[in-house]
Design an enzyme around this catalytic site. Sequence first.
Site, PDB file in Angstrom:
ATOM      1  N   ARG A 110     -54.400 -54.577 -68.299  1.00  0.00           N
ATOM      2  CA  ARG A 110     -55.273 -54.155 -67.360  1.00  0.00           C
ATOM      3  C   ARG A 110     -56.560 -53.478 -68.165  1.00  0.00           C
ATOM      4  O   ARG A 110     -56.200 -53.676 -69.326  1.00  0.00           O
ATOM      5  CB  ARG A 110     -54.329 -52.837 -66.783  1.00  0.00           C
TER       6      ARG A 110
ATOM      7  N   THR B  24     -60.346 -40.164 -65.568  1.00  0.00           N
ATOM      8  CA  THR B  24     -60.829 -39.604 -64.007  1.00  0.00           C
ATOM      9  C   THR B  24     -59.891 -38.363 -63.932  1.00  0.00           C
ATOM     10  O   THR B  24     -60.466 -37.345 -63.558  1.00  0.00           O
ATOM     11  CB  THR B  24     -60.410 -40.662 -63.069  1.00  0.00           C
ATOM     12  N   ARG B  25     -58.657 -38.341 -64.170  1.00  0.00           N
ATOM     13  CA  ARG B  25     -57.894 -37.240 -64.016  1.00  0.00           C
ATOM     14  C   ARG B  25     -58.138 -35.815 -64.875  1.00  0.00           C
ATOM     15  O   ARG B  25     -58.367 -34.900 -64.307  1.00  0.00           O
ATOM     16  CB  ARG B  25     -56.446 -37.451 -64.334  1.00  0.00           C
TER      17      ARG B  25
ATOM     18  N   LYS C  49     -42.518 -48.252 -68.215  1.00  0.00           N
ATOM     19  CA  LYS C  49     -41.947 -47.561 -67.222  1.00  0.00           C
ATOM     20  C   LYS C  49     -42.823 -48.014 -65.815  1.00  0.00           C
ATOM     21  O   LYS C  49     -42.205 -47.852 -64.637  1.00  0.00           O
ATOM     22  CB  LYS C  49     -42.259 -46.328 -67.353  1.00  0.00           C
ATOM     23  N   ASP C  50     -43.729 -49.019 -65.859  1.00  0.00           N
ATOM     24  CA  ASP C  50     -44.251 -49.890 -64.889  1.00  0.00           C
ATOM     25  C   ASP C  50     -43.665 -50.789 -64.211  1.00  0.00           C
ATOM     26  O   ASP C  50     -44.113 -51.414 -63.393  1.00  0.00           O
ATOM     27  CB  ASP C  50     -45.919 -49.763 -65.040  1.00  0.00           C
TER      28      ASP C  50
ATOM     29  N   ARG D  26     -54.829 -39.097 -58.226  1.00  0.00           N
ATOM     30  CA  ARG D  26     -54.676 -40.619 -58.901  1.00  0.00           C
ATOM     31  C   ARG D  26     -55.943 -40.702 -59.728  1.00  0.00           C
ATOM     32  O   ARG D  26     -56.494 -40.160 -60.046  1.00  0.00           O
ATOM     33  CB  ARG D  26     -54.609 -41.445 -57.776  1.00  0.00           C
TER      34      ARG D  26
ATOM     35  N   SER E 180     -46.341 -38.261 -59.301  1.00  0.00           N
ATOM     36  CA  SER E 180     -45.003 -38.608 -59.432  1.00  0.00           C
ATOM     37  C   SER E 180     -44.055 -37.777 -58.565  1.00  0.00           C
ATOM     38  O   SER E 180     -43.757 -36.486 -58.876  1.00  0.00           O
ATOM     39  CB  SER E 180     -44.629 -38.270 -61.034  1.00  0.00           C
ATOM     40  N   LEU E 181     -43.225 -38.424 -57.765  1.00  0.00           N
ATOM     41  CA  LEU E 181     -42.233 -37.745 -56.872  1.00  0.00           C
ATOM     42  C   LEU E 181     -41.073 -37.216 -57.944  1.00  0.00           C
ATOM     43  O   LEU E 181     -40.685 -36.129 -57.743  1.00  0.00           O
ATOM     44  CB  LEU E 181     -41.684 -38.756 -55.834  1.00  0.00           C
ATOM     45  N   ARG E 182     -40.704 -37.837 -59.016  1.00  0.00           N
ATOM     46  CA  ARG E 182     -39.994 -37.385 -59.896  1.00  0.00           C
ATOM     47  C   ARG E 182     -40.345 -35.978 -60.514  1.00  0.00           C
ATOM     48  O   ARG E 182     -39.505 -34.873 -60.608  1.00  0.00           O
ATOM     49  CB  ARG E 182     -40.028 -38.352 -61.039  1.00  0.00           C
ATOM     50  N   ARG E 183     -41.582 -36.052 -60.997  1.00  0.00           N
ATOM     51  CA  ARG E 183     -42.061 -34.579 -61.536  1.00  0.00           C
ATOM     52  C   ARG E 183     -42.084 -33.596 -60.580  1.00  0.00           C
ATOM     53  O   ARG E 183     -41.672 -32.468 -60.375  1.00  0.00           O
ATOM     54  CB  ARG E 183     -43.518 -34.862 -62.183  1.00  0.00           C
TER      55      ARG E 183
ATOM     56  N   CYS F  27     -40.509 -46.169 -57.873  1.00  0.00           N
ATOM     57  CA  CYS F  27     -41.576 -45.080 -57.778  1.00  0.00           C
ATOM     58  C   CYS F  27     -41.365 -44.303 -56.455  1.00  0.00           C
ATOM     59  O   CYS F  27     -42.059 -43.440 -56.510  1.00  0.00           O
ATOM     60  CB  CYS F  27     -43.075 -45.780 -57.780  1.00  0.00           C
TER      61      CYS F  27
HETATM   62  C1  DPM Z   1     -45.278 -44.621 -62.919  1.00  0.00           C
HETATM   63  C2  DPM Z   1     -45.360 -43.304 -62.695  1.00  0.00           C
HETATM   64  C3  DPM Z   1     -46.526 -42.957 -63.258  1.00  0.00           C
HETATM   65  C4  DPM Z   1     -46.995 -43.995 -63.876  1.00  0.00           C
HETATM   66  C5  DPM Z   1     -44.229 -42.540 -61.863  1.00  0.00           C
HETATM   67  C6  DPM Z   1     -43.349 -41.542 -62.651  1.00  0.00           C
HETATM   68  C7  DPM Z   1     -47.271 -41.389 -63.297  1.00  0.00           C
HETATM   69  C8  DPM Z   1     -47.780 -41.386 -61.766  1.00  0.00           C
HETATM   70  C9  DPM Z   1     -48.682 -40.142 -61.885  1.00  0.00           C
HETATM   71  C10 DPM Z   1     -44.075 -45.514 -62.537  1.00  0.00           C
HETATM   72  N1  DPM Z   1     -46.218 -44.971 -63.672  1.00  0.00           N
HETATM   73  O1  DPM Z   1     -43.713 -41.327 -63.889  1.00  0.00           O
HETATM   74  O2  DPM Z   1     -42.572 -40.642 -62.119  1.00  0.00           O
HETATM   75  O3  DPM Z   1     -48.693 -39.119 -62.431  1.00  0.00           O
HETATM   76  O4  DPM Z   1     -49.690 -40.417 -61.105  1.00  0.00           O
HETATM   77  C11 DPM Z   1     -48.297 -44.494 -65.945  1.00  0.00           C
HETATM   78  C12 DPM Z   1     -48.691 -43.507 -67.130  1.00  0.00           C
HETATM   79  C13 DPM Z   1     -48.301 -44.174 -68.292  1.00  0.00           C
HETATM   80  C14 DPM Z   1     -47.724 -45.318 -67.865  1.00  0.00           C
HETATM   81  C15 DPM Z   1     -49.434 -42.023 -67.016  1.00  0.00           C
HETATM   82  C16 DPM Z   1     -48.222 -40.902 -66.832  1.00  0.00           C
HETATM   83  C17 DPM Z   1     -48.469 -43.903 -69.636  1.00  0.00           C
HETATM   84  C18 DPM Z   1     -47.308 -43.406 -70.534  1.00  0.00           C
HETATM   85  C19 DPM Z   1     -46.140 -44.401 -71.206  1.00  0.00           C
HETATM   86  C20 DPM Z   1     -48.339 -44.175 -64.683  1.00  0.00           C
HETATM   87  N2  DPM Z   1     -47.602 -45.405 -66.566  1.00  0.00           N
HETATM   88  O5  DPM Z   1     -47.362 -41.082 -66.559  1.00  0.00           O
HETATM   89  O6  DPM Z   1     -49.025 -39.998 -67.347  1.00  0.00           O
HETATM   90  O7  DPM Z   1     -46.301 -45.321 -71.765  1.00  0.00           O
HETATM   91  O8  DPM Z   1     -45.114 -44.192 -70.248  1.00  0.00           O
END
Ligand code: DPM
Length: 366
Positions: A21, A167-168, A93-94, A162, A142-145, A256
């Site tokens: 990406r 940007t965030r 995690k993605d 988002r 994140s619903l989890r958080r 997710c």
């Molecule tokens: C996924 C989630 C998020 C990312 C959902 C979750 C965070 C979403 C958000 C599946 N992917 O964690 O419950 O806060 O909007 C993502 C990040 C990273 C990988 C950024 C983040 C970087 C850290 C890593 C987005 N994917 O979570 O702050 O290597 O795990």
Amino acid sequence: MSDNANGKDNGSESVLRIGSRDSELAMKQTNMVKDALQKKHPHLKFEIVTMKTKGDKILDVALSKIGSKSLFTKELEVALEDNLVDIVVHSLKDLPTTLPEGMVIGAVTEREDPRDAVIMHPKYSECKLATLPKGSVIGTSSLRRGAQLKRKFPDLTFQSVRGNLNTRLRKLDEADDYAALVLAVAGVVRMGWKERISEYLEDDVCMYAVGQGALAVECREGDAATVELLSPLCHLDTTLRTIAERAFMRTLEGGCSAPVAVHSKITEDGELHLKGGVWSLDGKEELVDTKSTSTTADDDEQDSTEPRVKRPKTPPENFCGLVPLRACEYSMSQAYSLGLTLAENLLEKGARKILSDAKAGNAAVS
Ligand code: DPM
């Protein structure tokens, strides 16, 4: 690896094409993998091919509501399948726990700190979540958080934010919409913003996402040369922990769109511990359980009369997409069984209903 597979003239050099990406974090991560590969294979040449995924294009909708799996990975996997690239780098995690046919994870690299962290608005830099004013708005999609933190901090409000990390952070600092953001430590550290972290969230406050902090390098299953080339990047502890986490997620059919979180560790004697949980969207319902297993074959045979974790009836055909590491199949299957059994325990206690309500609730509220 493809040597002029597309009729591209690379001279006599073989070039390994890496799909990524194009966000700053993704490029940082891809370059980390590229540098590690270059070190192990000094004669190889690399080329990074960037692309946008659906998750990069749709920026005004909460992640959980776009509702498709592989949000950040699909386009890259299509390029891999079409032979336009040889490997792709993802945040583990993605990456869904079941990969498309013909794809494998050739390496999971050493995990960065998997925890989540709080980044405060400058005016609250001295605060912690516990000391923010009542009603403060915390940004996370994140619903989890959201679920875990609502449970702990019922006086705070959680809102979707988002966009890529740059940007965030800008949305946080340059407006008054959010008092704080909750982000993965791994991303924040890789972006070079570690000093902005006000608080690290421990597992009694907010457990992390499956695979968080680790990078995954995906390639074509049939491309044996590339699978081999990636093997020196594999980090065993991270691999075992994340197989257990992914088996947990896969068995729960999370993703997710539902709050699922984990915490894992491997002790010096090779004992793998996994804590896993599911929550209702408002955090009021919670199911958490812990389980552990030995990952060393000797220990298991010598000092236990019965295995602590049941072997799966049919061994996993693969380990949630990971290629089996030489001489580590036993440990890997122990890790897989651990995640599977922990998920089955939670399902017996009612996790299915909590998760399906969360999915339905998430789809209904817009
Ligand atoms: C996924 C989630 C998020 C990312 C959902 C979750 C965070 C979403 C958000 C599946 N992917 O964690 O419950 O806060 O909007 C993502 C990040 C990273 C990988 C950024 C983040 C970087 C850290 C890593 C987005 N994917 O979570 O702050 O290597 O795990």
